[in-house]
Design a protein around this motif. Structure first.
Motif, short mmCIF file in Angstrom:
data_model
loop_
_atom_site.label_atom_id
_atom_site.label_comp_id
_atom_site.label_asym_id
_atom_site.label_seq_id
_atom_site.Cartn_x
_atom_site.Cartn_y
_atom_site.Cartn_z
N LYS A 1 2.28 1.97 -3.29
CA LYS A 1 1.24 2.22 -4.30
C LYS A 1 0.92 1.00 -5.17
CE LYS A 1 2.12 7.20 -4.57
NZ LYS A 1 2.83 7.24 -3.29
N TYR B 1 -1.63 -1.24 -5.11
CA TYR B 1 -2.91 -1.41 -4.43
C TYR B 1 -3.56 -2.77 -4.70
CZ TYR B 1 -2.26 3.54 -3.64
OH TYR B 1 -1.75 4.75 -3.25
N HIS C 1 -3.53 6.33 7.15
CA HIS C 1 -3.71 4.89 7.37
C HIS C 1 -3.12 4.45 8.70
CE1 HIS C 1 0.09 5.63 5.41
NE2 HIS C 1 0.51 4.42 5.68
N SER D 1 -1.76 -5.09 -2.42
CA SER D 1 -2.17 -4.77 -1.05
C SER D 1 -3.53 -5.37 -0.73
CB SER D 1 -2.21 -3.25 -0.85
OG SER D 1 -2.60 -2.93 0.47
N TRP E 1 0.84 -1.20 0.00
CA TRP E 1 0.00 0.00 0.00
C TRP E 1 0.87 1.25 0.00
CZ3 TRP E 1 -1.47 4.53 2.27
CH2 TRP E 1 -2.77 5.00 2.01
N PHE F 1 -8.16 -2.07 -5.19
CA PHE F 1 -7.91 -2.64 -3.87
C PHE F 1 -9.05 -3.58 -3.47
CE2 PHE F 1 -8.26 -2.64 0.73
CZ PHE F 1 -6.95 -2.79 1.16
N LYS G 1 -6.95 7.79 -1.80
CA LYS G 1 -6.65 7.25 -3.14
C LYS G 1 -7.93 6.74 -3.77
CE LYS G 1 -2.24 7.60 -1.90
NZ LYS G 1 -1.30 8.56 -2.49
N LYS H 1 -8.14 4.47 -6.67
CA LYS H 1 -7.53 3.14 -6.54
C LYS H 1 -8.40 2.20 -5.71
CE LYS H 1 -3.90 4.90 -8.58
NZ LYS H 1 -3.65 4.61 -10.00
N THR H 2 -9.52 2.69 -5.20
CA THR H 2 -10.37 1.89 -4.31
C THR H 2 -10.89 0.64 -4.99
OG1 THR H 2 -11.06 3.91 -3.15
CG2 THR H 2 -12.39 1.94 -2.81
N LEU I 1 -6.84 0.17 5.98
CA LEU I 1 -6.27 0.43 4.66
C LEU I 1 -7.37 0.72 3.64
CD1 LEU I 1 -3.34 -2.13 4.23
CD2 LEU I 1 -3.24 0.26 4.93
N THR J 1 -7.74 4.18 1.67
CA THR J 1 -7.75 4.17 0.20
C THR J 1 -8.92 5.00 -0.32
OG1 THR J 1 -6.79 1.94 0.24
CG2 THR J 1 -7.71 2.71 -1.85
#
Length: 264
Positions: free
Chosen positions: A145, A147, A255, A150, A142, A186, A179, A182-183, A171, A175
């Motif tokens: 980056k 993801y 986080h 992660s 994570w 992930f 981010k 990027k969810t 996390l 996210t």
């Protein structure tokens, strides 16, 4: 290079000390896990033939460890030590690289491996250090980056030990907030991983899985005084310090702050 040399010397000494302690008896779940691994090797089906009130991955990994250690209890116990040392090395590698400081890397690594919990349970192969190893990898991915990786390792940590869920959740929330684009990566990575791991259970013993992990968890008797446990953690200065420092640094390390918030 000096840091890795120090870590190598420590690891060898620590491992040899643990080899000498494998005959020590303790009140842990390690016997249960090696017995479940034995039943799995006999063709028994988890949840259907074997009672288990947790997710299945720890038992699958226990079966793998029992296979490569030829059912030897002493060697089986040492797999937990190896996992703990792997976490120690990962922490040193990542934080020495992130901070560009060997002393800080060693401080983080030795803070983990010199903790009372690790020193006391370094031979307890019940999936705890497996789950923690998975989450350590997830955390590092994570931070770097990665993801999808992660999400995969967060799911693996939770499927190994359900009480890793708050860390995975931290996390996930971080996210979403930091981010957002990027969810999906992930989340999908975690869901797909969970489905793959749970596939045998879904097809072979899904009703029993629900009954043993959810229904049993809701109705079982309280074995320990949970109020006492909460009070024990409530006054843990390290956790309190992490929460307070995380609050001031939450814009840069949200986080970390969420981990301290979700795991009191």
């Amino acid at each position: 290079m000096i840091g890795y040399t120090i870590l190598l010397i420590f690891s060898l000494i620590f491992f040899l000390c643990q080899v000498d302690n494998t005959s020590t008896l303790g009140t842990t779940d390690v016997n249960n896990y090696i017995y479940i691994a034995k039943l799995l090797s006999e063709g028994k089906i988890l949840y259907k033939d074997i009672f288990l009130d947790n997710f299945p991955l720890a038992t699958y990994i226990g079966f793998f460890y029992r296979t490569i250690t030829f059912g030897n209890m002493h060697l089986f116990k040492l797999t937990a030590t190896i996992e703990g040392l792997a976490i120690t090395w990962l922490l040193y590698w990542y934080f020495s690289k992130k901070t560009k400081s060997m002393p800080i890397g060693l401080l983080v690594a030795f803070t983990f491996c010199s903790s009372f919990v690790f020193l006391r349970t370094a031979l307890d192969q019940s999936g705890v250090y497996t789950a923690l190893l998975f989450f350590t990898i997830s955390y590092i991915c994570w931070e770097r980056k990665a993801y999808i990786k992660s999400g995969v390792f967060s799911a693996l940590s939770i499927l190994t030990k359900a009480y890793m869920f708050p860390l995975g959740l931290s996390l996930f929330v971080a996210t979403i907030i930091q981010k957002r684009d990027k969810t999906l990566r992930f989340t999908l990575a975690g869901i797909v991983t969970a489905l793959v791991v749970m596939l045998p259970t879904i097809f072979l013993a899904f009703p029993q899985f629900i009954d043993q992990t959810i229904h049993y968890g809701l109705v079982r008797a309280v074995i320990e005084d949970k109020i006492y446990i909460i009070q024990m953690f409530k006054y843990d200065l390290l956790i309190i310090g992490l929460f307070i420092s995380g609050w001031f640094l939450r814009k840069h390390s949200l986080h970390i702050w969420l981990m301290s918030l979700f795991t009191p």
